[in-house]
Scaffold this motif. Structure first.
Motif, PDB file in Angstrom:
ATOM      1  N   ARG A   1       2.524   6.869 -25.628  1.00 51.32           N
ATOM      2  CA  ARG A   1       1.296   6.755 -26.413  1.00 51.32           C
ATOM      3  C   ARG A   1       0.204   5.931 -25.721  1.00 51.32           C
ATOM      4  NH1 ARG A   1       1.229  11.125 -29.318  1.00 51.32           N
ATOM      5  NH2 ARG A   1       3.157  11.402 -30.502  1.00 51.32           N
ATOM      6  N   THR A   2       0.449   5.472 -24.490  1.00 56.60           N
ATOM      7  CA  THR A   2      -0.630   4.825 -23.729  1.00 56.60           C
ATOM      8  C   THR A   2      -1.059   5.667 -22.529  1.00 56.60           C
ATOM      9  OG1 THR A   2       0.946   3.517 -22.411  1.00 56.60           O
ATOM     10  CG2 THR A   2       0.039   2.477 -24.396  1.00 56.60           C
ATOM     11  N   VAL A   3      -0.555   6.908 -22.421  1.00 58.47           N
ATOM     12  CA  VAL A   3      -0.996   7.761 -21.311  1.00 58.47           C
ATOM     13  C   VAL A   3      -2.500   7.995 -21.449  1.00 58.47           C
ATOM     14  CG1 VAL A   3       1.239   8.884 -20.956  1.00 58.47           C
ATOM     15  CG2 VAL A   3      -0.399   9.871 -22.590  1.00 58.47           C
ATOM     16  N   PRO A   4      -3.208   8.187 -20.327  1.00 60.11           N
ATOM     17  CA  PRO A   4      -4.673   8.293 -20.363  1.00 60.11           C
ATOM     18  C   PRO A   4      -5.216   9.350 -21.313  1.00 60.11           C
ATOM     19  CG  PRO A   4      -3.915   8.045 -18.109  1.00 60.11           C
ATOM     20  CD  PRO A   4      -2.689   8.225 -18.955  1.00 60.11           C
ATOM     21  N   GLN A   5      -4.493  10.481 -21.465  1.00 63.22           N
ATOM     22  CA  GLN A   5      -5.015  11.571 -22.304  1.00 63.22           C
ATOM     23  C   GLN A   5      -4.810  11.346 -23.792  1.00 63.22           C
ATOM     24  OE1 GLN A   5      -2.534  11.801 -20.077  1.00 63.22           O
ATOM     25  NE2 GLN A   5      -1.012  13.355 -20.601  1.00 63.22           N
TER      26      GLN A   5
ATOM     27  N   VAL B   1       3.606   1.382 -19.045  1.00 66.19           N
ATOM     28  CA  VAL B   1       2.567   1.223 -20.052  1.00 66.19           C
ATOM     29  C   VAL B   1       1.218   1.193 -19.344  1.00 66.19           C
ATOM     30  CG1 VAL B   1       2.814  -1.296 -19.974  1.00 66.19           C
ATOM     31  CG2 VAL B   1       1.724  -0.229 -21.932  1.00 66.19           C
ATOM     32  N   ASP B   2       0.223   1.850 -19.911  1.00 65.72           N
ATOM     33  CA  ASP B   2      -1.119   1.893 -19.336  1.00 65.72           C
ATOM     34  C   ASP B   2      -2.054   1.100 -20.254  1.00 65.72           C
ATOM     35  OD1 ASP B   2      -3.685   2.500 -18.422  1.00 65.72           O
ATOM     36  OD2 ASP B   2      -3.137   4.540 -17.832  1.00 65.72           O
ATOM     37  N   LEU B   3      -2.558  -0.031 -19.779  1.00 67.16           N
ATOM     38  CA  LEU B   3      -3.384  -0.914 -20.593  1.00 67.16           C
ATOM     39  C   LEU B   3      -4.885  -0.717 -20.356  1.00 67.16           C
ATOM     40  CD1 LEU B   3      -1.287  -4.199 -20.261  1.00 67.16           C
ATOM     41  CD2 LEU B   3      -1.301  -2.580 -22.166  1.00 67.16           C
TER      42      LEU B   3
ATOM     43  N   ALA C   1      -0.554   1.240 -29.455  1.00 70.93           N
ATOM     44  CA  ALA C   1       0.612   1.176 -28.572  1.00 70.93           C
ATOM     45  C   ALA C   1       0.445   0.057 -27.538  1.00 70.93           C
ATOM     46  CB  ALA C   1       0.812   2.516 -27.871  1.00 70.93           C
ATOM     47  N   GLN C   2      -0.769  -0.146 -27.043  1.00 69.19           N
ATOM     48  CA  GLN C   2      -1.031  -1.248 -26.116  1.00 69.19           C
ATOM     49  C   GLN C   2      -0.772  -2.595 -26.778  1.00 69.19           C
ATOM     50  OE1 GLN C   2      -5.073  -0.313 -25.087  1.00 69.19           O
ATOM     51  NE2 GLN C   2      -4.522   1.015 -23.374  1.00 69.19           N
TER      52      GLN C   2
END
Length: 538
Positions: free
Chosen positions: A479-483, A513-515, A492-493
């Motif tokens: 749920r933190t993927v860029p899209q 995780v993508d913040l 999610a972050q």
């Protein structure tokens, strides 16, 4: 030498993928026979193909007879999982689809998206939202229709302006695209080939439209009609039918009847009990559970809260959590000891050594599909959540966890995307939310369940989620993927930050995780999809 004669092999070839291998697929056309064969197989020393020849070939009702006896007489629920079906439901509300998707085990769903498809089309001059029968027969009918239509009006008239605004704010010239001649990324203005320019426009148009629809979806009411496809086994379908049949909402009770009718054409024997005396008794039990819960809630009178919440409310010390995970890791590879014996040994290790062990497993993960081992299921987190209903619909799809939710109301406020304000449509947006609240407050006095249909996706919705570290890894990274939609990406972050706060060492397992924040969330994803399209055409 084959177990079967030449004549038997010829017959079997029409019902099984092969006649001599020890691994084979069951291809006999009747679903009830395939399931019955699987179950009968566990109760005899005969081979499955021999069972078919001896017991099923000459009796076309053998499968039905078997299930009548096993399911009805003995109540062996597990055999109901041997019958599978796929059901498509079109034109159900977002209230009903969430009730269906509450069923976590044995069913898989694919639902119509609110970010790729605009919901502004009319059918016979009417927007596609559910006309709730109880409300349509009540004094609230005109008010209900007026409010839902107003929500759709505001949504529909702002689609094009929002797309135009997004494209002005994020012009195509700002982005790079693949140049087919040398495979490098180049700015749009430097593309020369017609096919590259066409491809770039497809990527850009798709991602900007998705962004616009993401922003506007909060205006949609929960009555908005959607489609869902369901794949599942008989046992899960039987439970779903019982849940729907016990509902206070006419839509859900009607769906129970319609789904049962269609399942009877494919796996009738597997869902027979859904509406027999056992099913009726279960429905009565579910109604009593709900009534009892409602009485207790009225006695306690919990306070109403508003705003947005992502709060970690239950967790254990990191020291205890690490001990449990390492104990579980070692237990799997041990041979002559107990869980407790290993735990006592692990407790004697230094913290430095324990953290080194956890880091080793974190380092093994090279991408988010490398899921941590089951040892990481021993640690749990409970999150108290209050965020918009549109976002909840995305989190609701995660089923390897415990989720409890409340009725949809207007009690907790609503979210306003910043782009709504910048585009200058905040007045219409706020008017839509106010109109909804006024209508809901009138309806809820007599029809609290039915009132849900009028509430917009933007209204905040309370629920809690309890999941283990392994599932936290999956949910947060996915749920933190860029899209992803900006709303659930931020939640999610925040979940990751909360886990990291209480478990700084264990959270290292959540590596992907993508913040970061992105302008066009779908842009890179659209580029990958377009590249796959090109490869398919080659």
């Amino acid at each position: 030498m084959s177990e079967f004669s030449i004549e038997e092999e010829k017959i079997l070839s029409n019902h099984f993928s092969n006649t001599d291998g020890n691994v084979f697929a069951i291809t006999t056309p009747r679903q009830v026979d395939r399931g019955a064969l699987m179950s009968r197989y566990s109760r005899t020393d005969k081979s499955m193909r021999r069972i078919f020849l001896d017991e099923f070939l000459q009796n076309e009702n053998r499968g039905e007879e078997f299930y009548n006896r096993v399911l009805l007489e003995y109540g062996d629920d597990s055999v109901a999982e041997l019958g599978e079906a796929q059901i498509a439901i079109e034109g159900l509300s977002n209230i009903a689809v969430k009730k269906i998707e509450d069923r976590r085990i044995g069913l898989s769903y694919l639902e119509k998206s609110s970010r790729y498809v605009a919901w502004n089309k009319k059918v016979n001059g009417e927007y596609r939202f559910y006309r709730e029968p109880t409300l349509m027969k009540s004094k609230f009918s005109d008010l209900y229709l007026e409010t839902c239509n107003f929500s759709f009006d505001v949504y529909s008239k702002n689609i094009e302006p929002m797309i135009n605004y997004i494209r002005e704010k994020y012009p195509i010239e700002k982005y790079t695209f693949k140049n087919s001649k040398d495979g490098t990324e180049k700015p749009f203005s430097e593309l020369k080939e017609d096919k590259d320019i066409k491809s770039a426009n497809m990527i850009y148009n798709g991602s900007t439209k998705a962004k616009a629809l993401d922003i506007l979806r909060g205006l949609l009411p929960a009555s908005t009609l959607t489609n869902v496809g369901i794949t599942g086994n008989g046992r899960a379908f039987e439970y779903l039918l019982t849940i729907l049949a016990s509902s206070e909402l006419e839509e859900e009770r009607n769906l129970a009847s319609k789904i049962k009718k269609e399942l009877d054409t494919t796996i009738k024997a597997f869902v027979r009990r859904a509406d027999d005396k056992y099913g009726k008794a279960f429905q009565d039990y579910l109604k009593k559970v709900k009534k009892t819960s409602r009485i207790i809630t009225k006695e306690i009178k919990p306070k109403i809260i508003s705003g947005v919440i992502t709060q970690l409310v239950e967790y254990e010390s990191e020291k205890t959590a690490i001990d449990k995970i390492i104990t579980s890791v070692i237990y799997e590879q041990s041979h002559s000891t107990s869980y407790n014996m290993i735990m006592q040994q692990i407790k004697k290790l230094s913290n430095k050594k324990k953290i080194q062990i956890i880091n080793k497993f974190a380092n093994l993960r090279k991408n988010r599909r490398h899921r941590p081992s089951r040892a990481f299921e021993n640690v749990y987190y409970t999150f108290d959540l209050l965020n918009n209903f549109g976002m909840f619909r995305d989190f609701h799809r995660h089923r390897a966890l415990t989720l409890e939710r409340q009725l949809l109301t207007t009690d907790h406020g609503y979210t306003i995307p910043v782009e709504i304000k910048i585009l200058g449509i905040e007045k219409d947006y706020v008017e839509c939310m106010k109109k909804t609240k006024q209508t809901f407050d009138k309806i809820r006095i007599k029809h609290p369940e039915q009132g849900q249909y009028v509430v917009n996706f933007a209204y905040n919705y309370p629920y809690f989620m309890k999941f283990n570290l392994r599932e936290a890894c999956h949910l947060i990274e996915l749920r933190t993927v860029p899209q992803g939609h900006i709303d659930y990406r931020r939640v999610a972050q925040q979940m990751f930050k909360e886990v990291n706060r209480v478990h700084p060492n264990l959270s290292k397992i959540i590596k992907f995780v993508d913040l970061k924040e992105y302008d066009l969330e779908r842009f890179e994803s659209e580029k990958r999809i377009e590249e796959k399209r090109k490869n398919l055409k080659r």
